[in-house]
Design an enzyme around this catalytic site. Sequence first.
Site, PDB file in Angstrom:
ATOM      1  N   GLN A 125      -3.966 -10.231   5.028  1.00 53.90           N
ATOM      2  CA  GLN A 125      -3.089 -11.012   5.530  1.00 53.90           C
ATOM      3  C   GLN A 125      -2.441 -11.533   4.560  1.00 53.90           C
ATOM      4  OE1 GLN A 125      -0.914  -9.334   8.396  1.00 53.90           O
ATOM      5  NE2 GLN A 125       0.590 -10.751   7.495  1.00 53.90           N
ATOM      6  N   LYS A 134      -0.650  -5.251  14.344  1.00 51.29           N
ATOM      7  CA  LYS A 134      -1.581  -4.419  13.369  1.00 51.29           C
ATOM      8  C   LYS A 134      -2.814  -4.077  14.431  1.00 51.29           C
ATOM      9  CE  LYS A 134       0.021  -5.758   9.495  1.00 51.29           C
ATOM     10  NZ  LYS A 134       0.157  -7.296   8.322  1.00 51.29           N
ATOM     11  N   ASP A 154      -2.218  -0.909   2.310  1.00 49.36           N
ATOM     12  CA  ASP A 154      -1.055  -2.158   2.189  1.00 49.36           C
ATOM     13  C   ASP A 154      -0.553  -1.201   0.880  1.00 49.36           C
ATOM     14  OD1 ASP A 154      -0.161  -3.462   4.301  1.00 49.36           O
ATOM     15  OD2 ASP A 154      -1.683  -5.615   3.273  1.00 49.36           O
TER      16      ASP A 154
END
Length: 307
Positions: free
Chosen positions: A100, A56, A123
């Site tokens: 995460q 990322k 997200d």
Amino acid sequence: MVKIAKLIDGNRISKDIKNEITEEVKELKETRDFVPGLSVILVGENPASKVYVGSKQKGCDEVGFKSETIKMEENVSTDDVLEELEKLNKREDVHGILVQLPLPPQINKAKVLEAIYPDKDVDGFHPVNMGRLVAQQECLVPATPSGIIEMLKRENITMKGKNATVVGHSEIVGKPVSLLLLNEWATVSICHIETGDLKMHTIDADILVVATGVPYLIKGDMVKEGAVVIDVGMNRITRDKASRELLEWRKNDFETKGATLIGDVDFLRVEPKASHISPVPGGVGPMTIAMLLKNTLKAAKNIAGIK
Ligand code: NAD
């Protein structure tokens, strides 16, 4: 004559998307001195998570975003993470925040995800964004499902009026992709581990999306001639678990890495029947990061009031 399906090349499509983002970021820098920023919270030492976070960050560098990883010890509490999120929510140079997953067991995942300011939730896992998706309002959509829709659109595959079957009903992939397909006017069936007769639902699908983590779940006789097949599964198969056929097909992977990555679809049997198929690796996988970057750009522009 054996028909060969068109491979949907996620590497190429994701590269196109990243190039588009790079251009836009360049322009934002030049004309407004504005740089989108992404912050990632990484708790603990999970090796797979470290790899994902690394990719990322690399993606952010490629397109010209500012990015940072906030590393926290494995034994931190929910409150420690919430405190960090509060700071990021307030920071003006941070437009996208993600935590995460998976988190260590002592941490309340729902509480953490709900603490991210929804407009920075790149997200798309915050219940507010999930709700907005259901209500067909402007929102941040999880990256893997929106990557699947983007792939279909860029391959000029019509969803409207088609029968779509989604196998898998997770919050990350199955449920949101089902809603996105529905929002595109497909008629959607959603299957899961308790579905009695899976084939009954897959055989009628014009578009079949499979996200289960079960290798070889979808066999050749479960797929309609001419179907579009999107394989989301990512299953690492080591040499000792591989069939003779797989050892031969992925000989190079086994020789160099001792393992290979396959999806949930029996590719060698399904590919001759499909009109289009996304391979594993090189299909949905690369789309996920590209769409995360797209979400970050979208969040940054929204927050800054840029059209
Ligand atoms: P999950 O474990 O949260 O959900 C699995 C889903 O599959 C559930 O709905 C379950 O009911 C269903 N399922 C399991 N066994 C089944 C069976 N025998 N028949 C029918 N349904 C069954 O998984 P997830 O997070 O949605 O991920 C699914 C797969 O997609 C995994 O392999 C994961 O690694 C992969 N994935 C890939 C990406 C990517 O970027 N390409 C992103 C996310 C997930």
